[in-house]
Design an enzyme around this catalytic site. Structure first.
Site, PDB file in Angstrom:
ATOM      1  CB  THR A  59      -0.930   0.009   1.220  1.00 23.57           C
ATOM      2  OG1 THR A  59      -1.837  -1.096   1.104  1.00 23.57           O
ATOM      3  CG2 THR A  59      -1.728   1.295   1.290  1.00 23.57           C
ATOM      4  NE  ARG A  68      -9.066   6.397   6.595  1.00 26.02           N
ATOM      5  CZ  ARG A  68      -8.542   5.187   6.458  1.00 26.02           C
ATOM      6  NH1 ARG A  68      -8.922   4.205   7.267  1.00 26.02           N
ATOM      7  NH2 ARG A  68      -7.643   4.949   5.531  1.00 26.02           N
ATOM      8  CE  LYS A 134      -5.554  -2.117  -1.514  1.00 19.07           C
ATOM      9  NZ  LYS A 134      -5.793  -0.821  -0.851  1.00 19.07           N
ATOM     10  CB  SER A 156      -6.545   1.072  -4.718  1.00 18.44           C
ATOM     11  OG  SER A 156      -7.198   1.255  -3.475  1.00 18.44           O
ATOM     12  CG  HIS A 158      -6.874   3.630   1.401  1.00 21.57           C
ATOM     13  ND1 HIS A 158      -5.583   3.171   1.421  1.00 21.57           N
ATOM     14  CD2 HIS A 158      -7.415   3.231   2.570  1.00 21.57           C
ATOM     15  CE1 HIS A 158      -5.345   2.541   2.548  1.00 21.57           C
ATOM     16  NE2 HIS A 158      -6.450   2.568   3.270  1.00 21.57           N
ATOM     17  NE  ARG A 213     -16.443   1.185   1.909  1.00 20.38           N
ATOM     18  CZ  ARG A 213     -16.143   2.374   1.430  1.00 20.38           C
ATOM     19  NH1 ARG A 213     -16.657   2.769   0.289  1.00 20.38           N
ATOM     20  NH2 ARG A 213     -15.341   3.179   2.086  1.00 20.38           N
TER      21      ARG A 213
END
Length: 271
Positions: A59, A68, A134, A156, A158, A213
């Protein structure tokens, strides 16, 4: 259908590398977050290799954790009965409770912000496993990943949790595919909810997709049976999309099967 499914285990999983490997045969990748203490990284990579994992998913888009807001509002931390199992015995397995996000504090104190392309080459000196990068969403980074020796690229963002207003991965996919010029496979991660999403990714050049998800939600709703059901749903939706698009095999899915806004802004997308 399940023969084509692989799993990527997070460095921060609440089940360890060895626990996951003990569940039976399967193709598994290990997602690696690079810690400041490189001895920790070496241990993780060696354990994944010994446990039969087939690749490292490095990553690269999280030198710092994005803002967040849900985690901050909820003062996110792990329940007392859970730990980051890969770090037991290293004094790195707990996320402490803080006034905002415990995960953000953990990342700030542990993860190496100096990560660079040279670290792809460094990882190649400590493992025989292929390294997939990634977190790539631009042609420029895709080219740099190939130059650094990456065995593959995972497009990606994230889960769109790192930075507001980044493009959706499906919007970035084609430029990344063009940039790598067929030298390495390109995978799509993020936003896959239906078999039609899989079809679009394959048409735009992806070698495969990762889903997060849908699996998480189905696992929470109905355990293993829920995961099997959601995978079967995606499979059936993809198969139906292929049939209605005249594709008898994956190889017959081509760029001609989709029209994107940048092809012709006056033509509505076919899928």
């Amino acid at each position: 259908m399940l023969d084509c499914i692989l799993q990527t285990l997070s460095s921060w999983g609440t089940s360890s590398i060895e626990e996951v490997a003990s569940t039976g045969p399967g193709i598994r990748f290990f997602q690696l977050s690079v810690y400041k203490d490189r001895n920790v990284v070496i241990q993780l990579v060696k354990r994944a290799e010994s446990a039969g994992f087939k690749a490292i998913a490095l990553t690269v888009d999280s030198p710092r954790l994005g803002r967040r807001e849900a985690d901050i509002k909820n003062r996110f931390t792990l329940p007392s009965n859970l730990t980051l199992k890969n770090f037991e015995g290293l004094d790195l397995g707990k996320i402490d409770r803080t006034d905002d996000s415990g995960l953000a504090s953990y990342v700030a104190g542990r993860v190496d912000r100096s990560l660079s392309w040279k670290d792809v080459k460094w990882l190649q000196t400590i493992t025989r496993l292929p390294i997939l990068v990634k977190g790539v969403i631009t042609a420029e980074d895709a080219s740099l990943a190939v130059q650094a020796g990456a065995a593959g690229v995972i497009v990606s963002n994230h889960g769109a949790r790192q930075l507001d207003y980044v493009p959706a991965t499906i919007m970035s996919l084609e430029e990344v595919v063009k940039a790598v010029q067929g030298k390495v496979p390109v995978f799509l991660d993020g936003g896959v909810r239906r078999g039609t999403d899989v079809f679009k990714a394959l048409a735009l050049g992806a070698s495969g997709v990762f889903i997060g998800r849908p699996v998480l939600f189905s696992l929470a709703a109905d355990g293993e049976a829920g995961v099997r059901k959601v995978l079967q749903m995606l499979h059936d939706e993809l198969e139906l999309t292929m049939a209605l698009s005249g594709c008898r095999s994956i190889k017959e899915i081509t760029r001609a099967h989709v029209v994107t806004p940048w092809d012709n802004p006056h033509v509505a997308p076919r899928l």
